[in-house]
Write a protein that holds these residues in place. Structure first.
Motif, short mmCIF file in Angstrom:
data_model
loop_
_atom_site.label_atom_id
_atom_site.label_comp_id
_atom_site.label_asym_id
_atom_site.label_seq_id
_atom_site.Cartn_x
_atom_site.Cartn_y
_atom_site.Cartn_z
N PHE A 58 0.84 -1.19 0.00
CA PHE A 58 0.00 0.00 0.00
C PHE A 58 0.88 1.24 0.00
CE2 PHE A 58 -2.67 3.32 1.71
CZ PHE A 58 -3.85 3.12 1.02
N THR A 59 0.70 2.10 -1.00
CA THR A 59 1.51 3.32 -1.11
C THR A 59 0.69 4.60 -1.11
OG1 THR A 59 1.46 3.15 -3.53
CG2 THR A 59 3.32 2.11 -2.39
N GLU A 60 -0.62 4.49 -1.27
CA GLU A 60 -1.47 5.68 -1.34
C GLU A 60 -1.68 6.29 0.04
OE1 GLU A 60 -2.37 3.08 -4.82
OE2 GLU A 60 -2.15 2.76 -2.67
N ARG A 61 -2.08 7.54 0.05
CA ARG A 61 -2.32 8.21 1.34
C ARG A 61 -3.64 7.75 1.97
NH1 ARG A 61 -2.08 14.58 3.13
NH2 ARG A 61 -3.45 14.36 4.94
N THR A 62 -4.68 7.63 1.16
CA THR A 62 -6.01 7.34 1.69
C THR A 62 -6.50 5.98 1.19
OG1 THR A 62 -6.54 9.70 1.73
CG2 THR A 62 -8.40 8.16 1.85
N SER A 63 -6.96 5.17 2.14
CA SER A 63 -7.55 3.88 1.78
C SER A 63 -9.06 3.98 1.96
CB SER A 63 -6.99 2.75 2.65
OG SER A 63 -7.30 2.97 4.01
N VAL A 64 -9.78 3.46 0.98
CA VAL A 64 -11.24 3.57 0.98
C VAL A 64 -11.85 2.19 0.85
CG1 VAL A 64 -13.25 4.50 -0.23
CG2 VAL A 64 -11.16 5.87 -0.05
N GLY A 65 -12.81 1.91 1.73
CA GLY A 65 -13.59 0.69 1.64
C GLY A 65 -15.01 1.05 1.21
N LEU A 66 -15.53 0.33 0.24
CA LEU A 66 -16.89 0.58 -0.24
C LEU A 66 -17.73 -0.67 -0.02
CD1 LEU A 66 -16.16 2.27 -3.70
CD2 LEU A 66 -16.63 3.41 -1.52
N ASP A 67 -18.88 -0.50 0.64
CA ASP A 67 -19.84 -1.59 0.75
C ASP A 67 -20.91 -1.31 -0.30
OD1 ASP A 67 -20.47 -4.03 2.31
OD2 ASP A 67 -22.34 -2.97 2.67
N VAL A 68 -20.82 -2.01 -1.41
CA VAL A 68 -21.60 -1.68 -2.61
C VAL A 68 -22.88 -2.51 -2.68
CG1 VAL A 68 -21.53 -1.58 -5.12
CG2 VAL A 68 -19.46 -1.10 -3.80
N HIS A 69 -24.00 -1.81 -2.86
CA HIS A 69 -25.29 -2.46 -3.06
C HIS A 69 -25.95 -1.85 -4.29
CE1 HIS A 69 -25.07 -4.49 0.82
NE2 HIS A 69 -24.62 -3.34 1.32
N ALA A 70 -27.05 -2.43 -4.71
CA ALA A 70 -27.73 -1.97 -5.93
C ALA A 70 -28.22 -0.53 -5.80
CB ALA A 70 -28.90 -2.88 -6.27
N ARG A 71 -28.69 -0.15 -4.60
CA ARG A 71 -29.31 1.18 -4.43
C ARG A 71 -28.48 2.15 -3.60
NH1 ARG A 71 -33.42 -2.45 -4.65
NH2 ARG A 71 -35.01 -2.04 -6.22
N SER A 72 -27.43 1.68 -2.97
CA SER A 72 -26.61 2.59 -2.16
C SER A 72 -25.21 2.03 -2.00
CB SER A 72 -27.24 2.80 -0.78
OG SER A 72 -27.17 1.61 -0.02
N VAL A 73 -24.30 2.92 -1.66
CA VAL A 73 -22.91 2.54 -1.39
C VAL A 73 -22.50 3.21 -0.09
CG1 VAL A 73 -20.52 2.73 -2.16
CG2 VAL A 73 -22.32 2.29 -3.83
N VAL A 74 -22.05 2.42 0.87
CA VAL A 74 -21.54 2.98 2.12
C VAL A 74 -20.02 3.01 1.99
CG1 VAL A 74 -21.34 2.68 4.61
CG2 VAL A 74 -23.50 2.16 3.46
N ALA A 75 -19.45 4.19 2.22
CA ALA A 75 -18.01 4.38 2.01
C ALA A 75 -17.32 4.77 3.31
CB ALA A 75 -17.78 5.46 0.96
N ALA A 76 -16.10 4.28 3.49
CA ALA A 76 -15.26 4.67 4.62
C ALA A 76 -13.87 4.95 4.10
CB ALA A 76 -15.23 3.55 5.66
N ALA A 77 -13.33 6.11 4.46
CA ALA A 77 -11.99 6.50 4.02
C ALA A 77 -11.10 6.75 5.23
CB ALA A 77 -12.07 7.76 3.16
N ILE A 78 -9.91 6.19 5.20
CA ILE A 78 -8.93 6.40 6.27
C ILE A 78 -7.74 7.17 5.71
CG2 ILE A 78 -7.40 5.31 7.95
CD1 ILE A 78 -9.28 2.85 7.85
N ASP A 79 -7.49 8.35 6.27
CA ASP A 79 -6.34 9.17 5.88
C ASP A 79 -5.13 8.64 6.62
OD1 ASP A 79 -4.31 11.21 5.81
OD2 ASP A 79 -5.86 12.64 5.19
N GLY A 80 -4.13 8.15 5.91
CA GLY A 80 -2.96 7.55 6.52
C GLY A 80 -2.05 8.54 7.24
N VAL A 81 -2.19 9.83 6.94
CA VAL A 81 -1.35 10.84 7.59
C VAL A 81 -2.00 11.33 8.88
CG1 VAL A 81 -0.33 13.14 7.35
CG2 VAL A 81 -0.29 11.54 5.42
N THR A 82 -3.28 11.70 8.80
CA THR A 82 -3.96 12.27 9.97
C THR A 82 -4.67 11.21 10.80
OG1 THR A 82 -6.05 12.64 8.80
CG2 THR A 82 -4.36 14.39 8.68
N GLY A 83 -4.93 10.04 10.21
CA GLY A 83 -5.68 9.00 10.90
C GLY A 83 -7.18 9.24 10.89
#
Length: 200
Positions: free
Chosen positions: A2-27
């Motif tokens: 992993f080399t990017e600053r921000t890691s994003v997890g997406l919980d993908v569904h047909a009608r919605s997407v729940v997203a979570a982003a973690i900033d590796g610098v600020t936490g």
């Protein structure tokens, strides 16, 4: 790795997407609910501190999102759900938890990615699935019609079933039902076979 600053997890569904982003610098952890529109997801990702990498579980929504993100230079990993490590003792599953978990696993490189097929490969898979579904529908329709006839004492003995000769026998049998209700039931079953079978 992993080399990017921000890691994003997406919980993908047909009608919605729940997203979570973690900033590796600020936490900092950012969580939002998005529409499944690729433009909406890309727009939100562009507002995060970059570079950004994304992970979501392979599922019925397919691989279009992965291709859309890769096309604009965002690394996207499609994760095998069966290989995901789950926190021990965590029995309450929510979309938000899943998104955060994916973001963390992505940052730690603790996931198994699936191979994203090309558009052509995915189209071919869909065609094969459609053929298998149609074949299954035909088998079920034939089975229902055969069982109806068997219950009424009609058994075909003129050779192989579902041939031209068998079809002629079916049409003749259909005229022999004395009960209008049974005739209608037969015609419905016979029509179902013809509909799924298609033209000869």
């Amino acid at each position: 790795m992993f080399t990017e600053r921000t890691s994003v997890g997406l919980d993908v569904h047909a009608r919605s997407v729940v997203a979570a982003a973690i900033d590796g610098v600020t936490g900092e952890l950012v969580q939002v609910r998005l529409t499944p529109s690729h433009d909406d997801i890309r727009s939100w990702l562009r507002r995060l501190e970059g570079p950004v990498a994304v992970a979501y579980e392979a599922g019925p929504t397919g691989f279009g999102l992965s291709r859309a993100l890769e096309a604009v230079g965002i690394r996207c990993e499609v994760v095998a759900p069966s290989k995901l490590q789950r926190p021990s003792g965590d029995r309450v599953k929510t979309d938000a938890k899943d998104a955060v978990h994916l973001a963390r696993l992505l940052r730690l490189d603790e996931y198994v990615a699936v191979s994203v097929p090309t558009v052509e490969q995915e189209t071919a898979r869909d065609l094969v699935r459609a053929r298998e579904d149609a074949r299954g529908d035909l088998m079920r329709a034939r089975h229902r019609l055969s069982k109806l006839l068997l219950r009424q004492g009609f058994v075909y003995s003129g050779g192989q079933a579902w041939t031209g000769a068998h079809d002629a026998w079916l049409r003749r049998i259909g005229r022999e039902f004395g009960s209008p209700v049974l005739r209608t039931t037969f015609e419905s079953g016979y029509d179902a076979v013809l509909t799924v079978q298609g033209p000869p």
